[in-house]
Scaffold this motif. Structure first.
Motif, short mmCIF file in Angstrom:
data_model
loop_
_atom_site.label_atom_id
_atom_site.label_comp_id
_atom_site.label_asym_id
_atom_site.label_seq_id
_atom_site.Cartn_x
_atom_site.Cartn_y
_atom_site.Cartn_z
N ARG A 103 0.85 -1.19 0.00
CA ARG A 103 0.00 0.00 0.00
C ARG A 103 0.89 1.25 0.00
NH1 ARG A 103 -5.22 -0.08 1.61
NH2 ARG A 103 -4.96 1.74 2.97
N LEU A 104 0.58 2.18 -0.90
CA LEU A 104 1.39 3.38 -1.06
C LEU A 104 0.59 4.63 -0.69
CD1 LEU A 104 2.95 2.68 -4.59
CD2 LEU A 104 3.91 2.11 -2.35
N ALA A 105 1.26 5.58 -0.09
CA ALA A 105 0.76 6.95 0.04
C ALA A 105 1.64 7.82 -0.83
CB ALA A 105 0.80 7.42 1.49
N TRP A 120 -1.26 6.23 -14.05
CA TRP A 120 -1.47 5.53 -15.31
C TRP A 120 -0.97 4.08 -15.22
CZ3 TRP A 120 0.82 10.19 -18.38
CH2 TRP A 120 -0.18 11.16 -18.55
N GLN A 121 0.21 3.91 -14.63
CA GLN A 121 0.75 2.56 -14.53
C GLN A 121 -0.09 1.70 -13.57
OE1 GLN A 121 4.89 1.79 -14.34
NE2 GLN A 121 5.48 3.50 -15.65
N TRP A 122 -0.57 2.33 -12.50
CA TRP A 122 -1.46 1.62 -11.57
C TRP A 122 -2.74 1.20 -12.28
CZ3 TRP A 122 -6.32 3.48 -9.96
CH2 TRP A 122 -6.95 2.74 -8.96
N ALA A 129 0.94 -2.47 -6.96
CA ALA A 129 0.75 -1.85 -5.66
C ALA A 129 -0.67 -1.35 -5.55
CB ALA A 129 1.73 -0.69 -5.48
N GLU A 130 -1.06 -1.01 -4.34
CA GLU A 130 -2.34 -0.36 -4.10
C GLU A 130 -2.05 1.08 -3.69
OE1 GLU A 130 -6.06 -0.45 -0.93
OE2 GLU A 130 -4.76 -2.21 -1.11
N ILE A 131 -2.58 2.04 -4.44
CA ILE A 131 -2.43 3.44 -4.06
C ILE A 131 -3.52 3.76 -3.05
CG2 ILE A 131 -2.35 5.83 -4.86
CD1 ILE A 131 -1.37 4.83 -7.55
N PHE A 148 -9.75 8.93 -10.26
CA PHE A 148 -9.28 7.55 -10.25
C PHE A 148 -9.88 6.76 -9.09
CE2 PHE A 148 -6.13 9.51 -12.93
CZ PHE A 148 -5.67 8.50 -13.76
N GLY A 149 -10.73 7.39 -8.28
CA GLY A 149 -11.32 6.73 -7.13
C GLY A 149 -10.37 6.59 -5.95
N ILE A 150 -9.38 7.45 -5.88
CA ILE A 150 -8.37 7.39 -4.81
C ILE A 150 -8.60 8.54 -3.83
CG2 ILE A 150 -5.89 7.57 -4.32
CD1 ILE A 150 -5.43 6.38 -7.13
#
Length: 297
Positions: A103-105, A120-122, A129-131, A148-150
């Motif tokens: 999981r990334l911040a 874009w890569q995600w 990874a999960e952003i 992007f729903g983030i």
């Protein structure tokens, strides 16, 4: 751009796969001991990379991927028993599940190019990874990120409120993310923050370090008349722009390029270099030793 779409692709085929990273003083028998241990525990090695600095008194590094039936239930026991092997060779080591996305911040300011490459890569499924969230000291990129729903968190930072802002940031990320990515965040991270994420904060610096440390590196490069500019992704330490380097790249420029040209050219280098570094980190391809890295890419 399609909103609210997470990366596609099932990771069920990786549910029983693990990654092992090892570093230790080079000596005979390391590979044999690790391989024998995994064989005796019914694991099947599917990939192996190794590197030695110097067979006589240097450091040895190895990255293994292996499959083990019922990994989730057996991983703790595997770690406990491997500790005996590790002690014999003075190893520093980790065993991580390949099927669990880190999981990334992502921390950003106003510029979007480095962030966009990661998004874009995600979205394409190329960033394993999960952003979990994006945190910014400005509100400029909220609409982009939320498309992007983030989750997007706006935490203003000034000289007077920096300590309070970092406390708010830590409340959001400690024990909730595995790594922090500074995608042109443009703020110095305090030692207290770094303590929580040692070798887990990745920064993109817009120069080919160790040249042009600090602020306005493109202006520094222009004033020096360089013929090559670059970007550097590195782990953040208390030394400004001095942490272990993960990835770098360069591009030729000429006397015809002004500072704005250098910035435009540099943005492309920055986004690619940061994305590579983040990808290698989340895939457990980086071993840090001192102020250097070994990257199995």
């Amino acid at each position: 751009m399609t909103p609210n779409i997470a990366p596609k692709g099932s990771r069920s085929e990786l549910r029983n796969r693990a990654r092992m990273l090892v570093s230790c003083p080079d000596q005979p028998g390391i590979v044999a001991a690790v391989s024998r241990f995994l064989f005796e525990h019914e694991a099947n090695i599917v990939q192996s990379d190794q590197y030695t600095i110097d067979p006589e008194g240097g450091m040895f590094y190895i990255r293994l991927e292996f499959d083990l039936d019922n990994l989730d239930a057996r991983r703790d026991q595997l770690k406990t028993e491997f500790a005996k092997v590790a002690d014999r060779f003075s190893m520093e080591w980790t065993i991580n599940r390949a099927g669990r996305k880190k999981r990334l911040a992502i921390f950003v300011s106003k510029e979007d190019h480095a962030l966009l490459e990661l998004l874009w890569q995600w979205q394409a499924g190329d960033l394993e990874a999960e952003i979990a969230m994006v945190i910014s000291n400005h509100n400029d990129l909220r609409g982009l990120v939320e498309s992007f729903g983030i989750p997007y968190h706006h935490i203003p930072v000034t000289a007077d409120t920096k300590a309070e802002a970092e406390r708010s940031q830590l409340e959001l990320v400690v024990d909730k993310v595995d790594a922090v990515v500074l995608a042109r965040y443009m703020q110095i991270i305090s030692p207290k923050f770094i303590e929580h994420f040692a070798n887990r904060i990745i920064n993109i610096h817009h120069s080919f370090l160790p040249a042009f440390v600090g602020g306005k590196p493109y202006a520094q490069a222009y004033n020096r008349g360089v013929k090559i500019i670059g970007a550097t992704a590195h782990y953040v330490t208390e030394e400004l722009d001095g942490g272990p380097i993960i990835e770098q790249d360069v591009q030729r420029v000429s006397h015809r390029d002004n500072v704005d040209d250098l910035k435009r050219i540099g943005r492309h280098i920055e986004r690619i270099v940061l994305a590579r570094a983040v990808s290698w980190h989340v895939e457990d391809r980086v071993i840090v030793h001192g102020n250097k890295t070994v990257v199995f890419n």
